[in-house]
Design an enzyme around this catalytic site. Structure first.
Site, PDB file in Angstrom:
ATOM      1  N   GLU A  58       0.822  -1.211   0.000  1.00 27.46           N
ATOM      2  CA  GLU A  58       0.000   0.000   0.000  1.00 27.46           C
ATOM      3  C   GLU A  58       0.855   1.260   0.000  1.00 27.46           C
ATOM      4  O   GLU A  58       0.544   2.236  -0.682  1.00 27.46           O
ATOM      5  CB  GLU A  58      -0.938  -0.002   1.213  1.00 27.46           C
ATOM      6  CG  GLU A  58      -1.986  -1.091   1.192  1.00 27.46           C
ATOM      7  CD  GLU A  58      -3.088  -0.842   0.170  1.00 27.46           C
ATOM      8  OE1 GLU A  58      -3.059   0.207  -0.500  1.00 27.46           O
ATOM      9  OE2 GLU A  58      -3.973  -1.705   0.047  1.00 27.46           O
ATOM     10  N   ARG A  83       0.945   3.918  -3.242  1.00 25.60           N
ATOM     11  CA  ARG A  83       0.356   5.227  -2.945  1.00 25.60           C
ATOM     12  C   ARG A  83       1.430   6.297  -2.749  1.00 25.60           C
ATOM     13  O   ARG A  83       1.384   7.355  -3.375  1.00 25.60           O
ATOM     14  CB  ARG A  83      -0.533   5.134  -1.705  1.00 25.60           C
ATOM     15  CG  ARG A  83      -1.666   4.141  -1.829  1.00 25.60           C
ATOM     16  CD  ARG A  83      -2.630   4.261  -0.673  1.00 25.60           C
ATOM     17  NE  ARG A  83      -3.522   3.109  -0.577  1.00 25.60           N
ATOM     18  CZ  ARG A  83      -4.771   3.165  -0.133  1.00 25.60           C
ATOM     19  NH1 ARG A  83      -5.292   4.308   0.246  1.00 25.60           N
ATOM     20  NH2 ARG A  83      -5.511   2.065  -0.054  1.00 25.60           N
ATOM     21  N   ASP A 122      -5.115 -10.033  -7.605  1.00 26.19           N
ATOM     22  CA  ASP A 122      -5.512  -9.286  -8.798  1.00 26.19           C
ATOM     23  C   ASP A 122      -4.360  -8.585  -9.502  1.00 26.19           C
ATOM     24  O   ASP A 122      -4.133  -8.768 -10.697  1.00 26.19           O
ATOM     25  CB  ASP A 122      -6.613  -8.290  -8.447  1.00 26.19           C
ATOM     26  CG  ASP A 122      -6.273  -7.409  -7.242  1.00 26.19           C
ATOM     27  OD1 ASP A 122      -5.222  -7.642  -6.607  1.00 26.19           O
ATOM     28  OD2 ASP A 122      -7.062  -6.499  -6.938  1.00 26.19           O
ATOM     29  N   GLU A 161     -12.242   1.024  -9.472  1.00 30.30           N
ATOM     30  CA  GLU A 161     -12.070  -0.059 -10.440  1.00 30.30           C
ATOM     31  C   GLU A 161     -13.005   0.041 -11.637  1.00 30.30           C
ATOM     32  O   GLU A 161     -12.601  -0.190 -12.783  1.00 30.30           O
ATOM     33  CB  GLU A 161     -12.233  -1.412  -9.738  1.00 30.30           C
ATOM     34  CG  GLU A 161     -11.044  -1.836  -8.894  1.00 30.30           C
ATOM     35  CD  GLU A 161     -11.025  -1.134  -7.547  1.00 30.30           C
ATOM     36  OE1 GLU A 161      -9.966  -1.131  -6.892  1.00 30.30           O
ATOM     37  OE2 GLU A 161     -12.066  -0.576  -7.138  1.00 30.30           O
ATOM     38  N   THR A 177      -0.977   0.598 -10.116  1.00 28.75           N
ATOM     39  CA  THR A 177      -2.284   0.135  -9.675  1.00 28.75           C
ATOM     40  C   THR A 177      -2.984   1.127  -8.762  1.00 28.75           C
ATOM     41  O   THR A 177      -4.117   0.887  -8.349  1.00 28.75           O
ATOM     42  CB  THR A 177      -2.150  -1.241  -8.981  1.00 28.75           C
ATOM     43  OG1 THR A 177      -3.429  -1.872  -8.918  1.00 28.75           O
ATOM     44  CG2 THR A 177      -1.559  -1.099  -7.588  1.00 28.75           C
TER      45      THR A 177
END
Length: 588
Positions: free
Chosen positions: A225, A229, A358, A488, A577
């Site tokens: 994360e 980010r 994913d 998404e 992502t």
């Protein structure tokens, strides 16, 4: 010659004295003119380098300071010393402060031409860095894009008033929550502000990063994360603005994440303390999820390219190599968990494209694109997985015959999943077989989103399927009705519109934005997650605005509504992502 100078001067005639005085004055004027000319040339050179004539005096004062001692920064040995006693960390902070002194000489974010007049950007440790890559153009706002800008400004106003410098806004209680304590929303939103043309807001956020953002603190962060980010956000901000401050911050943060890779298997721990350097798995398991360890490569590879320090890239690519050779795959599909001690997959036989696995597939394709489509093994692994998805995870609902993606548990097909709308967004359009999968899968997601009265996607959906792919019978069942302002669905719409040019994807995105404004917008500022997308009268706000709403959702909506394919062209940029654009190394 025994006479003194005054005596000699008195012996001269009046005419001789006048000639001598005249020659002295001429020499003085000539010397003064030469001095001014040289000074002007030096000042002009400094101004050309920095691109700011009004800042010449301040820059000249900085440039004549004693040069700092050269050193090469690497991963700090934080496990040995406490944060306050770590001389390596002090040197890093000193290097950051030196960069910030130059950065503060300008009141506006600097572009590429104002960072350096050469083809490479400067660094505080003497290395030469590749020049930042900036968009070929920034589009003008059309009506729908203006609505996105308005939504962003409303969300930003709430964050600025009630959560400034903190991780996330709680819009209902007009307060904030902390996850890492690193200004997560602010960093996630930097590149969005730049893309939307919000230079005032960007500059204010940039000043906070310069003056307040410090990574030397005793706090655990999630490797995945924080990479997508914070590290991704800083790298993207550097490329879009050309401001080296963001690159220096990114390098410091990347160094502090490196202890996570110190495991017996080279598969990183999912948790690392950026102050002490202590890394460990979660308390409840020794495993990391596959997506956590295989969705950090874009950022670490780019950090190595910019800094010249190959440590980041080597550590991340070693994970990719090891996962490639592991047993336990099924036609390219991977299990969700991997043991950090043995380096082997655990919980074999469970396959999903939802959370936990994913972005493994996403980063196979995107690393191949990032590297100029030269690393053939990455593409082959991705295409094998696409075939595995077709074979094992696709099905159609009843009675509407909508295509959706399910999960496989020890040979049994399960028609539910978390974050499965992300599936069609995982590809930038690589091969025909991938392109045929994307629209079909998204039609199912759009149909699922439409089940909600609010026209917002549900966080979890389930169908009661009988039979096995590719032709099971799947009537819908109950679903988790929450919506976290996730990106998404609109991310998928953005890619599909770029791929096909079909305006229906823009129309679907417009409906989503209108629903956000109707059901999640908080009057005092900000937007809130909701618990029930089925009830327009009682959506049940959750008092939480995730950082990805500003970093991803609104960014993808803005790009979706643009008809200019050169606005962050997919031939030039690849999005991580968390929707942070990074340059393709050798664009086609």
């Amino acid at each position: 010659w025994s006479l003194s100078v005054p005596q000699k001067w008195k012996q001269l005639s009046r005419l001789q004295r006048m000639v001598v005085l005249f020659l002295l004055v001429v020499l003085m004027l000539f010397g003064l003119r030469s001095y001014v000319h040289v000074a002007d040339e030096w000042a002009g050179t400094s101004c050309m380098i920095l691109g700011r004539p009004e800042g010449c005096l301040r820059v000249t004062l900085v440039s004549v300071q004693k040069p700092q001692r050269h050193f090469r920064r690497g991963p700090p040995n934080l496990q040995i010393r406490a944060p306050e006693g770590d001389s390596q960390e002090r040197r890093q902070d000193q290097a950051q402060k030196r960069a910030e002194v130059v950065g503060e000489a300008s009141d506006q974010p600097r572009g590429v031409s104002s960072v350096c007049s050469s083809s490479e950007a400067p660094s505080t440790d003497g290395r030469r860095r590749p020049q930042p890559t900036r968009p070929s153009r920034q589009g003008h706002h059309n009506a729908r894009q203006k609505a996105v800008v308005d939504a962003f400004l409303h969300a930003w106003a709430g964050y600025r008033k009630f959560a400034w410098g903190h991780d996330e806004l709680k819009p209902l209680t007009r307060s904030f929550s902390e996850w890492f304590g690193l200004g997560l929303t602010l960093i996630d939103a930097l590149d969005t502000m730049w893309i939307l043309g919000l230079k005032k807001e960007f500059q204010e956020a940039r000043n906070w990063v310069s003056k307040k953002l410090r990574f030397r603190k005793d706090v655990d962060v999630n490797l995945f994360e924080s990479t997508i980010r914070i590290l991704g956000g800083l790298l993207s901000a550097f490329h879009l603005s050309g401001d080296v401050l963001f690159l220096n911050k990114a390098e410091d943060f990347g160094n502090r994440l490196m202890p996570a890779f110190r495991t017996p298997s080279k598969i990183p721990y999912s948790i690392v303390n950026i102050g002490t350097g202590a890394a460990h798995p979660p308390q409840w398991t020794s495993d990391s999820t596959v997506s956590e360890v295989t969705s950090i490569q874009l950022e670490f590879r780019e950090l190595s390219r910019l800094t010249g320090d190959k440590t980041f890239q080597e550590a991340a690519e070693e994970v990719t190599r090891r996962v490639h050779g592991l047993h336990g795959k099924l036609d390219g599909l991977v299990p969700m968990f991997i043991d950090t001690n043995s380096g082997s997959f655990t919980q074999l036989g469970e396959f999903t494209l939802g959370a936990g696995a994913d972005s493994y597939y996403e980063y196979l394709l995107k690393q191949w694109i990032q590297g100029g489509k030269k690393e053939r093994q990455l593409l082959e692994d991705y295409l094998e997985a696409v075939d595995g998805i077709r074979k094992h995870l696709l099905a159609r609902s009843e009675p509407r015959k909508l295509t959706f993606v399910g999960e496989l548990n020890h040979g049994r097909f399960s028609a539910h999943g978390h974050l499965l709308p992300d599936v069609p967004s995982d590809g930038d359009g690589a091969e025909p077989r991938d392109r045929t999968l994307q629209p079909a899968a998204h039609e199912g997601c759009e149909g699922r989103s439409g089940q909600g009265e609010l026209r917002l996607a549900q966080g979890w959906a389930r169908w009661a399927c009988r039979g096995a792919p590719p032709e099971p019978t799947c009537p819908p069942q109950a679903a988790d009705r929450h919506n976290l302002l996730r990106p998404e669905t609109v991310e998928s719409l953005f890619y599909l519109h770029r791929l096909t040019g079909d305006r229906k994807y823009q129309d679907w995105g417009w409906e989503i934005l209108r629903s956000f404004n109707t059901y999640t917008r908080v009057p005092s500022g900000g937007y809130s997650s909701i618990s029930n997308v089925q009830d327009p009268h009682h959506p049940q706000p959750r008092d939480k605005m995730e950082s990805f709403f500003l970093g991803e959702t609104l960014k993808y909506l803005y790009l979706l509504f643009s008809d200019d394919p050169d606005l962050l062209s997919l031939d030039t940029y690849v999005f991580n992502t968390e929707a942070h654009p990074l340059p393709i190394w050798a664009p086609s």
